[in-house]
Design an enzyme around this catalytic site. Structure first.
Site, PDB file in Angstrom:
ATOM      1  N   ASP A  98      15.535   6.220   2.435  1.00 24.21           N
ATOM      2  CA  ASP A  98      15.528   5.205   3.488  1.00 24.21           C
ATOM      3  C   ASP A  98      14.066   4.832   3.722  1.00 24.21           C
ATOM      4  OD1 ASP A  98      16.396   3.761   5.828  1.00 24.21           O
ATOM      5  OD2 ASP A  98      17.997   5.233   6.069  1.00 24.21           O
ATOM      6  N   ASP A 200      15.216  -0.334   5.993  1.00 22.94           N
ATOM      7  CA  ASP A 200      15.610  -0.443   7.384  1.00 22.94           C
ATOM      8  C   ASP A 200      15.103  -1.763   7.996  1.00 22.94           C
ATOM      9  OD1 ASP A 200      16.537   1.116   9.831  1.00 22.94           O
ATOM     10  OD2 ASP A 200      14.478   0.681  10.442  1.00 22.94           O
ATOM     11  N   GLU A 256      18.726  -3.737   5.048  1.00 25.23           N
ATOM     12  CA  GLU A 256      19.484  -3.923   6.291  1.00 25.23           C
ATOM     13  C   GLU A 256      18.969  -5.206   6.928  1.00 25.23           C
ATOM     14  OE1 GLU A 256      20.415  -1.668  10.508  1.00 25.23           O
ATOM     15  OE2 GLU A 256      18.372  -1.852   9.790  1.00 25.23           O
ATOM     16  N   HIS A 329      25.696   4.994  10.379  1.00 27.52           N
ATOM     17  CA  HIS A 329      25.183   5.818  11.475  1.00 27.52           C
ATOM     18  C   HIS A 329      24.930   5.017  12.751  1.00 27.52           C
ATOM     19  CE1 HIS A 329      21.856   3.804   9.687  1.00 27.52           C
ATOM     20  NE2 HIS A 329      21.055   4.170  10.670  1.00 27.52           N
ATOM     21  N   ASP A 330      25.080   3.700  12.692  1.00 26.65           N
ATOM     22  CA  ASP A 330      24.810   2.861  13.863  1.00 26.65           C
ATOM     23  C   ASP A 330      26.076   2.331  14.528  1.00 26.65           C
ATOM     24  OD1 ASP A 330      22.051   3.055  13.681  1.00 26.65           O
ATOM     25  OD2 ASP A 330      21.885   1.340  12.339  1.00 26.65           O
TER      26      ASP A 330
HETATM   27  C1  GLC Z   1      18.009   0.392  11.923  1.00 27.37           C
HETATM   28  C2  GLC Z   1      18.598   1.782  11.844  1.00 27.37           C
HETATM   29  C3  GLC Z   1      18.767   2.305  13.233  1.00 27.37           C
HETATM   30  C4  GLC Z   1      17.412   2.349  13.897  1.00 27.37           C
HETATM   31  C5  GLC Z   1      16.706   0.988  13.826  1.00 27.37           C
HETATM   32  C6  GLC Z   1      15.252   1.112  14.143  1.00 27.37           C
HETATM   33  O1  GLC Z   1      18.854  -0.502  12.538  1.00 27.37           O
HETATM   34  O2  GLC Z   1      19.786   1.754  11.117  1.00 27.37           O
HETATM   35  O3  GLC Z   1      19.376   3.553  13.254  1.00 27.37           O
HETATM   36  O4  GLC Z   1      17.531   2.713  15.228  1.00 27.37           O
HETATM   37  O5  GLC Z   1      16.776   0.428  12.553  1.00 27.37           O
HETATM   38  O6  GLC Z   1      14.566   1.726  13.102  1.00 27.37           O
END
Ligand code: GLC
Length: 583
Positions: A98, A200, A256, A329-330
């Site tokens: 990641d 991310d 993402e 995980h979100d």
């Molecule tokens: C992404 C991650 C999340 C995190 C955010 C800030 O959305 O998936 O878990 O809190 O980025 O890094």
């Protein structure tokens, strides 16, 4: 045309702190993951996306990185990580890391230097501005946690920008030195043998110059028009690709990126542009969220979900690529939110999996999804670790004066912590996750929902995933690379589509409701179902189908009737359809 084989991947996402503890401290760790690699392999996946394991103060569970080149002692050592890589490769799987590139922790050495003085060489690694008159922050953007996206720093009398927590300052990507540091760091991991990366929050790295005020009235994440898919994001990603990802052949990247148009996706992922290989389709898993309020849900219709999926599947065909998921995980657990975690637990978990694994795109499985893990029965805000949930609760109740009970209910339903309770390995104490006190409570339903119980049950959710993945591989020409043709688009219970290439065709029928659903296949679908045979289903075939189903699961000779009715959450995948005469 030869298809790129990386598109045939199936990825398993690990949230390291909640996967497997090896030393009894109640936190999942890298040696724990190593001890479970055979299990992961047995699902049939070929790639592991490892959530962040870097040094981190963990205000955001590792997404606040204080050193991108070191392993967090909570997770183990660099030797442990190297063993994980070796053992993953030894099982024929790849390992993706990641990358958190939009921000660091405020405890990162870059930020410590950056905040120490205005003329420090690291000052411009982050985004610092003077406040407006009267002690107001430089602009009116709000962070994703609520409240201003700026924090005033006494030491130098200026504000720094943080789209997330104030302990996660945003990096200044407009500074070429920052980009070089990042490229070097990415090459460091590639040299160590990593096979790919999940990036991310990658579409917020480039902010509009001048950082203008926003007219958006959102409590969380306002200002996004000035940083989502910002002015230089494509240039920066191309550079990152050229100077880092292309450092070795075969590195795969997934970004993402929420709030993207189809054009944006094509820009990020068109192979000729050499930016990323794919981004996640985030629009569908977020369908039940109010776009203006992170914890409010909204009612949605199946036809809306179909519209989203169809748009991505059709408009991006041959011009982009994306990752498919129903949980990560979100998000709260998929079966609790899109399915039914009571009476139709297994049926709905399997039905949702069938959707994700029979579409065009790369499927991702989030740990525990493959055994149908559900939301946790949280009762109070005090049980939560999720910083977004806690901040939301505080700002909504303290600043807006909303009813605490109401807000708590919303937060307990929507918190990311549902996805972060420990993996349920068996029915023992702490579900086999740890011999110590688990950092997050173990769901009491581990007595019945656990990997050990599902291992040898041929009808388990786990074994259904195994079959799904097998089918995806066996029929990759159609399921991975073929075209997607929606049917029954107006139906509010049944999600149905054909997957096809010039030689073969498959049909997927999914009942998204807990009621029986009747339907008529349209005549103009262009396929003849007479030769269809069942590849997979989450119920025993009924009536006529059962008699025709043959022995030994032999599919060659048999033809199964395509039903006109689906049972609650029923999913069926047919193969062997023929083009209709004249089509
Ligand atoms: C992404 C991650 C999340 C995190 C955010 C800030 O959305 O998936 O878990 O809190 O980025 O890094």
């Amino acid at each position: 045309m030869r298809h790129e084989s990386w598109k045939e991947k199936v990825v398993y996402q690990i949230f390291p702190r909640s996967f497997q503890d090896s030393n009894g401290d109640g936190n999942g760790d890298i040696p724990g993951i190593v001890s479970r690699l055979d299990y992961i392999r047995s699902i049939g996946v070929d790639t592991i996306w490892l959530g962040p394991v870097y040094e981190s103060p963990r205000v955001d569970q590792g997404y606040d990185v204080s050193n991108q080149r070191e392993i967090d002692p909570m997770m183990g050592t660099m030797e442990d990580w190297e063993e994980l890589l070796r053992e993953t490769h030894a099982r024929g799987m790849e390992l993706w890391m990641d990358l958190v590139l939009n921000h660091t922790s405020d405890e990162h050495r870059w930020f410590k230097r950056s905040r120490s003085s205005k003329d420090n060489p690291y000052r411009d690694y982050y985004i610092w501005r003077k406040g407006e008159k009267d002690g107001e922050p430089p602009n009116n953007w709000t962070s994703y946690l609520g409240g201003s996206a700026w924090t005033y720093d006494e030491a130098t009398g200026e504000y720094y920008l943080h789209l997330y927590n104030k302990k996660q300052p945003d990096l200044n990507w407009d500074n070429p030195k920052v980009r070089e540091e990042i490229q070097k760091m990415v090459r460091y991991w590639i040299d160590k043998g990593v096979n790919g990366f999940r990036l991310d929050a990658i579409n917020v790295i480039s902010k509009d110059s001048g950082l203008p005020d926003t007219s958006e009235q959102k409590m969380e994440g306002s200002g996004y028009k000035h940083f989502k898919n910002g002015p230089n994001v494509h240039e920066y990603l191309r550079e990152l690709n050229e100077k880092a990802f292309s450092h070795k052949e075969g590195i795969i990247t997934v970004g993402e990126a929420s709030m993207v148009s189809m054009d944006d996706v094509a820009r990020y992922t068109h192979p000729d542009r050499r930016e990323l290989d794919m981004i996640f389709m985030m629009e569908s898993p977020s369908i039940g969220n109010d776009p203006n309020d992170a914890f409010k849900s909204r009612d949605w219709k199946l036809t809306e979900l179909k519209e989203i999926v169809t748009r991505w599947e059709k408009e991006l065909l041959n011009i982009g690529w994306f990752g498919l998921f129903a949980s990560n995980h979100d998000h709260p657990r998929m079966v609790s939110h899109f399915g039914n975690d009571g009476k139709y637990h297994a049926e709905s978990a399997k039905m949702l999996a069938t959707l994700v694994h029979t579409l065009w795109g790369t499927p991702f499985i989030y740990q525990g999804e493959e055994i149908g893990m559900t939301d946790y029965p949280f009762e109070s805000i005090d049980q939560l670790d999720d910083q977004m949930a806690r901040h939301y609760y505080r700002t909504r109740t303290e600043e807006l004066g909303e009813d605490p009970e109401e807000v708590e209910k919303r937060v307990l339903a929507g918190t990311r912590d549902h996805a972060r309770t420990p993996m349920q390995w068996d029915d023992g104490e702490s579900a086999g996750f740890t011999t110590g006190e688990p950092w997050m409570p173990v769901n009491p339903n581990h007595a019945s929902i656990n990997a050990a119980a599902q291992e040898n049950d041929p009808d388990s959710i786990l074994n259904y995933y195994r079959k799904l993945i097998e089918i995806r591989r066996e029929h990759a020409e159609v399921v991975v690379h073929g075209e997607y043709v929606p049917i029954l688009e107006e139906h509010e219970q049944v999600f149905a589509y054909i997957r096809r290439n010039h030689k073969s065709q498959g049909l997927v029928l999914l009942n998204f409701s807990e009621k029986e659903a009747e339907f008529e296949l349209p005549e103009d679908v262009g396929v003849c179902t007479e030769s269809a045979y069942r590849l997979l289903g989450n119920y025993e075939p009924e009536g006529e189908d059962r008699e025709r189903a043959g022995e030994n699961g032999d599919t060659d000779a048999k033809a199964d009737v395509v039903p006109r009715k689906l049972r609650p959450y029923e999913a069926i995948v047919f193969g062997g359809l023929k083009p209709a005469p004249g089509k």
